[in-house]
Motif scaffolding. Structure first.
Motif, short mmCIF file in Angstrom:
data_model
loop_
_atom_site.label_atom_id
_atom_site.label_comp_id
_atom_site.label_asym_id
_atom_site.label_seq_id
_atom_site.Cartn_x
_atom_site.Cartn_y
_atom_site.Cartn_z
N SER A 215 -27.79 -43.95 -29.30
CA SER A 215 -27.19 -44.20 -30.72
C SER A 215 -28.58 -44.19 -31.56
CB SER A 215 -26.67 -45.54 -30.70
OG SER A 215 -27.54 -46.65 -30.48
N ARG B 259 -35.49 -41.10 -44.18
CA ARG B 259 -34.87 -40.50 -42.96
C ARG B 259 -36.00 -40.13 -41.99
NH1 ARG B 259 -29.20 -38.22 -43.67
NH2 ARG B 259 -29.79 -36.79 -42.14
N ASP C 256 -32.67 -37.13 -39.55
CA ASP C 256 -32.75 -35.76 -39.94
C ASP C 256 -33.20 -35.04 -38.71
OD1 ASP C 256 -32.98 -33.37 -41.26
OD2 ASP C 256 -34.52 -33.81 -42.39
N GLU D 93 -27.54 -37.28 -36.74
CA GLU D 93 -27.24 -36.93 -38.34
C GLU D 93 -26.20 -37.72 -38.71
OE1 GLU D 93 -26.68 -32.87 -38.29
OE2 GLU D 93 -28.81 -32.45 -38.39
N HIS D 94 -25.13 -38.02 -38.39
CA HIS D 94 -24.23 -38.97 -38.73
C HIS D 94 -24.57 -40.45 -38.57
CE1 HIS D 94 -20.11 -40.90 -39.25
NE2 HIS D 94 -20.60 -41.58 -38.36
N GLU D 95 -25.74 -40.82 -37.88
CA GLU D 95 -26.38 -41.99 -38.24
C GLU D 95 -27.49 -42.39 -39.09
OE1 GLU D 95 -26.59 -44.29 -34.51
OE2 GLU D 95 -24.39 -43.51 -33.95
N GLY D 96 -27.67 -41.23 -39.86
CA GLY D 96 -28.84 -41.23 -40.86
C GLY D 96 -30.24 -40.49 -40.30
N ARG E 126 -27.44 -33.94 -31.84
CA ARG E 126 -27.58 -33.72 -33.31
C ARG E 126 -26.59 -34.29 -34.06
NH1 ARG E 126 -29.79 -29.84 -36.67
NH2 ARG E 126 -30.92 -28.89 -34.94
N LEU E 127 -25.15 -34.08 -33.84
CA LEU E 127 -24.20 -34.71 -34.52
C LEU E 127 -24.16 -36.31 -34.65
CD1 LEU E 127 -21.15 -32.45 -33.36
CD2 LEU E 127 -22.12 -32.35 -35.44
N LEU E 128 -24.31 -36.96 -33.51
CA LEU E 128 -24.57 -38.16 -33.58
C LEU E 128 -25.62 -38.78 -34.42
CD1 LEU E 128 -23.49 -40.94 -32.06
CD2 LEU E 128 -25.76 -40.61 -30.68
#
Length: 116
Positions: free
Chosen positions: A108, A2, A28, A23-26, A19-21
């Protein structure tokens, strides 16, 4: 493996959403900073792979922060972002040493990967 990301932006809501986006997409997310000075310090301390850097910061210009980070060949890759039209910045993005620019509304993991 990651990729470790540092988010530097003066808007807490954008930092949280990014951060949310990511982290959701792999990715860290190893840290956040709210201005250029703390972004420079966090970049040195946290050793991220990528710095997602807002162009409009309250203390230092994002282009200046990017150029300072990019002085070292072992430095993280810098990706600039802004809510403003990228055409406003002309060649400043490339002169800063950053990998490129992503509009905030188009952020993204895939866009970051494409620049790296």
């Amino acid at each position: 493996m990651r990729k470790k990301v540092l988010i530097v932006d003066d808007h807490p809501s954008f930092r949280s959403a990014a951060r949310l986006l990511l982290e959701h997409e792999g990715f860290d997310v190893v840290g956040e900073a709210e201005d250029g000075a703390s972004g420079l310090a966090a970049s040195a301390a946290l050793d991220p792979d990528v710095v997602l850097l807002d162009i409009n910061l309250p203390d230092l210009d994002g282009f200046d922060v990017a150029s300072r980070i990019c002085l070292d060949q072992a430095a993280p890759k810098v990706v600039l972002t802004s809510s403003r039209d990228p055409r406003e910045f002309g060649p400043l993005v490339m002169r800063s040493g950053a990998q490129g620019f992503i509009p905030k509304g188009e952020l993204s993991g895939a866009r970051i990967d494409a620049l790296l």
